[in-house]
Design a protein around this motif. Structure first.
Motif, PDB file in Angstrom:
ATOM      1  N   VAL A 182      19.309  24.763 -42.998  1.00  0.00           N
ATOM      2  CA  VAL A 182      17.879  25.075 -42.888  1.00  0.00           C
ATOM      3  C   VAL A 182      17.578  25.930 -41.661  1.00  0.00           C
ATOM      4  CG1 VAL A 182      15.565  24.094 -42.686  1.00  0.00           C
ATOM      5  CG2 VAL A 182      17.272  22.954 -44.115  1.00  0.00           C
ATOM      6  N   TYR A 183      18.199  25.592 -40.531  1.00  0.00           N
ATOM      7  CA  TYR A 183      17.946  26.361 -39.312  1.00  0.00           C
ATOM      8  C   TYR A 183      18.384  27.810 -39.490  1.00  0.00           C
ATOM      9  CZ  TYR A 183      18.171  27.912 -34.466  1.00  0.00           C
ATOM     10  OH  TYR A 183      18.011  28.621 -33.310  1.00  0.00           O
TER      11      TYR A 183
ATOM     12  N   MET B 244      18.722  29.395 -42.261  1.00  0.00           N
ATOM     13  CA  MET B 244      17.840  30.023 -43.250  1.00  0.00           C
ATOM     14  C   MET B 244      16.572  30.546 -42.589  1.00  0.00           C
ATOM     15  SD  MET B 244      14.795  28.893 -44.890  1.00  0.00           S
ATOM     16  CE  MET B 244      13.889  29.254 -46.375  1.00  0.00           C
ATOM     17  N   ILE B 245      15.951  29.724 -41.759  1.00  0.00           N
ATOM     18  CA  ILE B 245      14.714  30.128 -41.083  1.00  0.00           C
ATOM     19  C   ILE B 245      14.965  31.336 -40.189  1.00  0.00           C
ATOM     20  CG2 ILE B 245      12.970  29.424 -39.389  1.00  0.00           C
ATOM     21  CD1 ILE B 245      13.299  26.548 -40.477  1.00  0.00           C
TER      22      ILE B 245
ATOM     23  N   VAL C 229      15.853  27.536 -49.627  1.00  0.00           N
ATOM     24  CA  VAL C 229      17.036  26.918 -49.014  1.00  0.00           C
ATOM     25  C   VAL C 229      18.004  26.680 -50.157  1.00  0.00           C
ATOM     26  CG1 VAL C 229      17.946  24.959 -47.739  1.00  0.00           C
ATOM     27  CG2 VAL C 229      15.639  25.794 -47.252  1.00  0.00           C
TER      28      VAL C 229
ATOM     29  N   SER D 278      20.052  22.844 -51.606  1.00  0.00           N
ATOM     30  CA  SER D 278      19.369  21.935 -50.672  1.00  0.00           C
ATOM     31  C   SER D 278      19.634  20.465 -50.954  1.00  0.00           C
ATOM     32  CB  SER D 278      17.860  22.200 -50.685  1.00  0.00           C
ATOM     33  OG  SER D 278      17.302  21.898 -51.947  1.00  0.00           O
TER      34      SER D 278
ATOM     35  N   LYS E 283      14.400  19.335 -46.918  1.00  0.00           N
ATOM     36  CA  LYS E 283      14.984  20.580 -46.420  1.00  0.00           C
ATOM     37  C   LYS E 283      14.141  21.786 -46.824  1.00  0.00           C
ATOM     38  CE  LYS E 283      19.777  18.908 -46.564  1.00  0.00           C
ATOM     39  NZ  LYS E 283      21.102  19.112 -47.207  1.00  0.00           N
ATOM     40  N   SER E 284      13.738  21.817 -48.083  1.00  0.00           N
ATOM     41  CA  SER E 284      12.966  22.957 -48.568  1.00  0.00           C
ATOM     42  C   SER E 284      11.599  23.032 -47.918  1.00  0.00           C
ATOM     43  CB  SER E 284      12.813  22.879 -50.095  1.00  0.00           C
ATOM     44  OG  SER E 284      14.063  23.061 -50.727  1.00  0.00           O
TER      45      SER E 284
ATOM     46  N   GLY F  16      12.211  24.398 -44.343  1.00  0.00           N
ATOM     47  CA  GLY F  16      12.590  25.811 -44.336  1.00  0.00           C
ATOM     48  C   GLY F  16      11.500  26.722 -44.864  1.00  0.00           C
TER      49      GLY F  16
END
Length: 377
Positions: free
Chosen positions: A203-204, A206-207, A225, A228, A237-238, A241
């Motif tokens: 997630v990190y 992805m952001i 994400v 996920s 998670k989604s 993100g």
């Protein structure tokens, strides 16, 4: 990154959120002989996507799943095309679909060419496995001739080897370099109807990938994400993100990827948008977390109200606050468009901060629905 912000102060109206400036692309599809357009980017409403899980060559089964997703609120549906029989089925699926169909292509560019001839609204290609540069250019030229957008779908799990060698692992910089490399290929071909995604299972990362990309291009962005997880972990998670980026104004279309019934992807996607007061209008239910001060059975009240509101599908932006005690209850309830402050078996109903009635706990859900339905009376 260019964003603009304007806030609305009237109750019941969704405030305008910051939105990154992006160019706009158009997805076209025909239903019962009438052509429809779905806009992505350029300030258009954020669309919610999902993907079928059955075999695409099973036309009736695939269309049944597409219709179910559309009924749940999917604006766009993507189908996998891993085999020639899947590509051959696309024309029938496009003809029977109530929403734009996106063909998901990996490894074989010929399937992309078949998809374009079948009339899909968009083609997703994966730069990490589409093959030779001339094959990619052939797809772009065909898409340009037909006016069909392309999504450059970069994934952390299928990045080009030279970029993995350069960066060591799928770092955000690697995903962005891959996306921009292929966006440049599009630009050289004079092809501008491009959407980009840089999905990652972390997630990190992805952001950070999307933030980097948003600073360097004005193409519309598809958020997600990837991989996920299940219904236990995937929505969290989604939401982190996708929600973090949307809160910054980044993102034009979203897909919540889950190892679960894909209808859940649509519902959670709309809930993420609703939580940020984005997307389609609708009733937003908030509730206190409860504690030892709770007076009454707020848990069942919340369940009943949420189910009743979802069943009605209201297209009105309202905040409904369900509160369970005398500490924050009256204040929060009065601050919402419509509020409920639970007492000992009974509850006060608030409309724009004014008490409009008192009902028994068992009547709360019906009273809330009645007030929403008569909101303008």
């Amino acid at each position: 990154m260019d964003t603009s912000t304007a806030e609305s102060t009237q109750a019941g109206q969704a405030p305008q959120r910051p939105r990154r400036h992006s160019r706009q692309v158009t997805l076209r599809h025909t239903v019962d002989g009438v052509e429809h357009e779905t806009k992505i980017g350029g300030g258009a409403p954020i669309t919610v996507q999902s993907m079928t899980t059955g075999k695409t060559h099973d036309v009736e089964g695939c269309l049944a799943e597409v219709r179910e997703l559309a009924e749940a609120g999917a604006d766009v549906v993507r189908v996998a095309v891993p085999r020639p029989e899947d590509a051959d089925a696309l024309a029938a699926i496009v003809a029977g679909s109530p929403v734009p169909i996106v063909a998901d292509i990996h490894f074989n560019h010929q399937y992309a060419l078949t998809a374009l001839k079948a009339g899909v609204a968009k083609v997703r290609i994966n730069p990490g496995n589409i093959g030779k540069p001339e094959w990619e250019r052939e797809v772009l030229r065909a898409a340009k001739d037909l006016g069909v957008p392309i999504r450059i779908g970069v994934n952390g799990g299928s990045l080009e080897k030279d970029l993995l060698d350069k960066y060591g692992f799928p770092r955000p910089e690697a995903l962005v370099e891959s996306a921009l490399r292929h966006a440049e290929v599009c630009a050289r071909e004079g092809f501008e109807d491009v959407i980009i995604s840089v999905k990652h299972s972390d997630v990190y990362f992805m952001i950070q990938s999307y933030r980097l990309l948003a600073e360097q291009t004005d193409y519309p962005l598809h958020l997600g994400v990837t991989e996920s997880g299940s219904m236990k972990t995937g929505p969290i998670k989604s939401s982190i993100g996708i929600g973090s980026l949307l809160a910054d104004g980044i993102g034009d279309t979203i897909r919540v990827s889950l190892a679960a019934d894909s209808v859940n992807e649509v519902r959670i996607g709309h809930q993420i948008l609703k939580s940020l007061r984005l997307g389609r209008p609708g009733v937003n239910v908030i509730a206190c977390p409860t504690c030892g001060r709770l007076a009454g059975d707020l848990f069942s009240v919340v369940d009943e109200v949420e189910e009743a509101v979802a069943a009605k599908g209201f297209e009105r932006d309202l905040n409904v606050a369900l509160m369970g005690c005398a500490v924050n209850g009256p204040g929060e309830a009065a601050g919402a468009d419509l509020g409920v402050s639970l007492g000992r078996g009974r509850a006060h109903l608030f409309k724009h901060g004014e008490i409009v009635g008192t009902v028994d706990q068992g009547e709360i859900a019906d009273a809330v629905i009645d007030l929403i339905e008569r909101w303008d009376d």
